[in-house]
Write an enzyme that holds these catalytic residues in place. Structure first.
Site, PDB file in Angstrom:
ATOM      1  N   ASP A  12      -5.722  -1.173   6.024  1.00  0.00           N
ATOM      2  CA  ASP A  12      -4.393  -1.255   5.425  1.00  0.00           C
ATOM      3  C   ASP A  12      -3.401  -1.203   6.576  1.00  0.00           C
ATOM      4  O   ASP A  12      -3.116  -0.140   7.121  1.00  0.00           O
ATOM      5  CB  ASP A  12      -4.199  -0.078   4.467  1.00  0.00           C
ATOM      6  CG  ASP A  12      -2.787  -0.004   3.902  1.00  0.00           C
ATOM      7  OD1 ASP A  12      -1.965  -0.891   4.220  1.00  0.00           O
ATOM      8  OD2 ASP A  12      -2.499   0.951   3.156  1.00  0.00           O
ATOM      9  N   ASN A  48      -8.438   0.251   0.907  1.00  0.00           N
ATOM     10  CA  ASN A  48      -7.651   1.478   0.812  1.00  0.00           C
ATOM     11  C   ASN A  48      -7.895   2.042  -0.585  1.00  0.00           C
ATOM     12  O   ASN A  48      -7.431   1.493  -1.586  1.00  0.00           O
ATOM     13  CB  ASN A  48      -6.158   1.209   1.019  1.00  0.00           C
ATOM     14  CG  ASN A  48      -5.317   2.472   0.897  1.00  0.00           C
ATOM     15  OD1 ASN A  48      -5.591   3.362   0.098  1.00  0.00           O
ATOM     16  ND2 ASN A  48      -4.261   2.548   1.691  1.00  0.00           N
ATOM     17  N   ASP A  54      -4.610   1.420  -6.085  1.00  0.00           N
ATOM     18  CA  ASP A  54      -3.462   0.508  -6.117  1.00  0.00           C
ATOM     19  C   ASP A  54      -3.638  -0.643  -5.129  1.00  0.00           C
ATOM     20  O   ASP A  54      -2.829  -1.571  -5.105  1.00  0.00           O
ATOM     21  CB  ASP A  54      -2.149   1.252  -5.864  1.00  0.00           C
ATOM     22  CG  ASP A  54      -2.157   2.106  -4.610  1.00  0.00           C
ATOM     23  OD1 ASP A  54      -3.239   2.309  -4.015  1.00  0.00           O
ATOM     24  OD2 ASP A  54      -1.084   2.597  -4.235  1.00  0.00           O
ATOM     25  N   HIS A  55      -4.676  -0.586  -4.313  1.00  0.00           N
ATOM     26  CA  HIS A  55      -5.083  -1.678  -3.435  1.00  0.00           C
ATOM     27  C   HIS A  55      -6.361  -2.293  -3.996  1.00  0.00           C
ATOM     28  O   HIS A  55      -7.119  -1.634  -4.705  1.00  0.00           O
ATOM     29  CB  HIS A  55      -5.404  -1.184  -2.021  1.00  0.00           C
ATOM     30  CG  HIS A  55      -4.233  -0.661  -1.273  1.00  0.00           C
ATOM     31  ND1 HIS A  55      -3.697  -1.302  -0.170  1.00  0.00           N
ATOM     32  CD2 HIS A  55      -3.494   0.472  -1.434  1.00  0.00           C
ATOM     33  CE1 HIS A  55      -2.697  -0.593   0.307  1.00  0.00           C
ATOM     34  NE2 HIS A  55      -2.547   0.485  -0.446  1.00  0.00           N
ATOM     35  N   TYR A  62      -5.693   2.710   9.342  1.00  0.00           N
ATOM     36  CA  TYR A  62      -4.702   2.938   8.297  1.00  0.00           C
ATOM     37  C   TYR A  62      -3.356   3.117   8.996  1.00  0.00           C
ATOM     38  O   TYR A  62      -3.011   4.195   9.455  1.00  0.00           O
ATOM     39  CB  TYR A  62      -5.083   4.166   7.468  1.00  0.00           C
ATOM     40  CG  TYR A  62      -4.089   4.534   6.391  1.00  0.00           C
ATOM     41  CD1 TYR A  62      -3.419   3.557   5.659  1.00  0.00           C
ATOM     42  CD2 TYR A  62      -3.836   5.870   6.093  1.00  0.00           C
ATOM     43  CE1 TYR A  62      -2.515   3.900   4.674  1.00  0.00           C
ATOM     44  CE2 TYR A  62      -2.936   6.228   5.104  1.00  0.00           C
ATOM     45  CZ  TYR A  62      -2.284   5.249   4.399  1.00  0.00           C
ATOM     46  OH  TYR A  62      -1.376   5.581   3.417  1.00  0.00           O
ATOM     47  N   GLU A 109      -7.276   5.862   3.640  1.00  0.00           N
ATOM     48  CA  GLU A 109      -6.614   6.829   2.764  1.00  0.00           C
ATOM     49  C   GLU A 109      -7.656   7.588   1.941  1.00  0.00           C
ATOM     50  O   GLU A 109      -7.578   7.680   0.723  1.00  0.00           O
ATOM     51  CB  GLU A 109      -5.569   6.150   1.877  1.00  0.00           C
ATOM     52  CG  GLU A 109      -4.440   7.094   1.506  1.00  0.00           C
ATOM     53  CD  GLU A 109      -3.252   6.432   0.820  1.00  0.00           C
ATOM     54  OE1 GLU A 109      -2.328   7.163   0.450  1.00  0.00           O
ATOM     55  OE2 GLU A 109      -3.247   5.192   0.677  1.00  0.00           O
TER      56      GLU A 109
END
Length: 256
Positions: free
Chosen positions: A146, A7, A243-244, A107, A35
Site C-alpha cells: 500500500d 492491505n 477496505d482494500h 506500507y 496494516e
C-alpha cells in the site's frame, strides 16, 4: 511465480472475514500483507508449507507488515536498514532477499487528512527511492504494498475534487513519478495503460465500494529488467474482507 499483496486493515479482523479461504484458494508463492495492526504473538495462523515473517510497530494496533512465502529467503531485514533509523518503530518495511530478486513489502505513511505528515512522507519517499536503487545494484527488485498514492488521474474515480486530498497531492504524485523515472515500472499500468475504473481502496465511510468510487493505491512495482518476465498484473476487486482489495503479480523467470 504468483505474488499477492493486500492491505488487510487488521489481520485479526480479516481472519474473521474469510482471509484463509482466499489465502488457500489463491495458492500464492509469496503473500505480503500490510496494516497487520498486531504483533506476531497476538495471532496464530496455520499455513503449512509457508515461512512467516512479521515486522510489527512498537505501538500496538497500528501499522505493521508481514510476508508468507513458500520459498525460504536467503535473508530477511526488518530493521537496521540505514535510512529507517527514524522509521523502524512503525514496522512499515519488510525486505526478503531471494536468489533472483529482492522482495520489498511496504506500507507507506499516510499524509493524514490535514496533510500534516507531508514533510515526513516526502522524506520517506526520497530515502526509499535511494534504498531501492541501492538494492538494485545487486539484483532486481520487486516492490509492493500500500503505497498510499494514486499516481495518475486515471487511478481514482474523482480526480478533480481530490487535488488537495492525501494520496493525490502534487508532492505525493511527483514522488511516484520520480521513482518510475529511476528505472522502476508500475506493472499494472505497464500492461493496462488505459484501463479505467480499476481500484484497490474504497472508503468505508461513504460506502464507496458499492458504487466503485475508489482509488488505486496498492502496487507491484518492479525493476525494468524484470519487465520481460511479467505475465500479468491484477487488482482483485471482487475479494472482500478489507477496505482494500489484493493485488496480484504473475511473473515467470523462465521466460525468454
Amino acid at each position: 511465480m504468483k505474488l499477492i499483496s493486500w492491505n488487510v486493515n487488521g489481520i485479526r479482523a480479516t481472519l474473521k472475514k474469510g482471509f484463509m479461504d482466499f489465502f488457500n484458494s489463491i495458492d500464492a508463492d509469496i503473500f505480503a500483507i500490510q496494516e497487520t495492526k498486531c504483533h506476531a504473538h497476538q495471532v496464530e495462523i496455520d499455513m503449512p508449507g509457508y515461512f512467516q515473517y512479521w515486522h510489527q510497530a512498537e505501538k500496538k494496533g497500528y501499522s505493521g507488515t508481514a510476508v508468507f512465502t513458500k520459498v525460504e529467503p536467503l535473508n530477511v531485514r526488518r530493521s537496521g536498514i540505514d535510512f529507517f533509523e527514524d522509521f523502524d518503530n512503525e514496522g512499515r518495511v519488510l525486505e526478503l532477499e531471494f536468489e533472483k530478486f529482492y522482495f520489498v513489502n511496504c506500507y507507506t505513511p499516510n499524509s493524514k487528512n490535514d496533510l500534516s505528515r507531508i514533510p515526513y512522507r516526502v522524506t520517506w519517499e526520497g530515502k526509499m527511492r535511494d534504498y531501492l536503487k541501492g538494492l538494485e545494484e545487486k539484483k532486481p527488485v520487486i516492490y509492493t504494498g500500500d503505497l498510499n498514492v494514486a499516481h495518475k488521474e486515471i487511478d481514482l474515480k474523482n480526480p478533480d475534487t481530490n487535488k488537495k486530498s492525501a494520496g493525490f497531492t502534487q508532492e505525493e504524485r511527483e514522488n511516484m513519478t520520480f521513482l518510475l523515472e529511476r528505472g522502476f515500472v508500475d506493472t499494472f499500468r505497464h500492461l493496462y495503460p488505459d484501463k479505467t475504473d480499476v481500484y484497490t481502496w474504497w472508503s468505508y465511510i461513504t460506502r464507496a465500494r458499492d458504487r466503485n468510487v475508489g482509488w488505486r493505491i496498492d502496487y507491484f512495482i518492479v525493476s525494468e529488467s524484470l519487465v520481460p518476465y511479467i505475465e500479468d498484473s491484477k487488482c482483485l476487486m471482487d475479494i472482500m474482507g478489507s477496505d482494500h482489495c489484493p493485488v496480484e503479480l504473475q511473473i515467470d523467470f523462465n521466460k525468454n
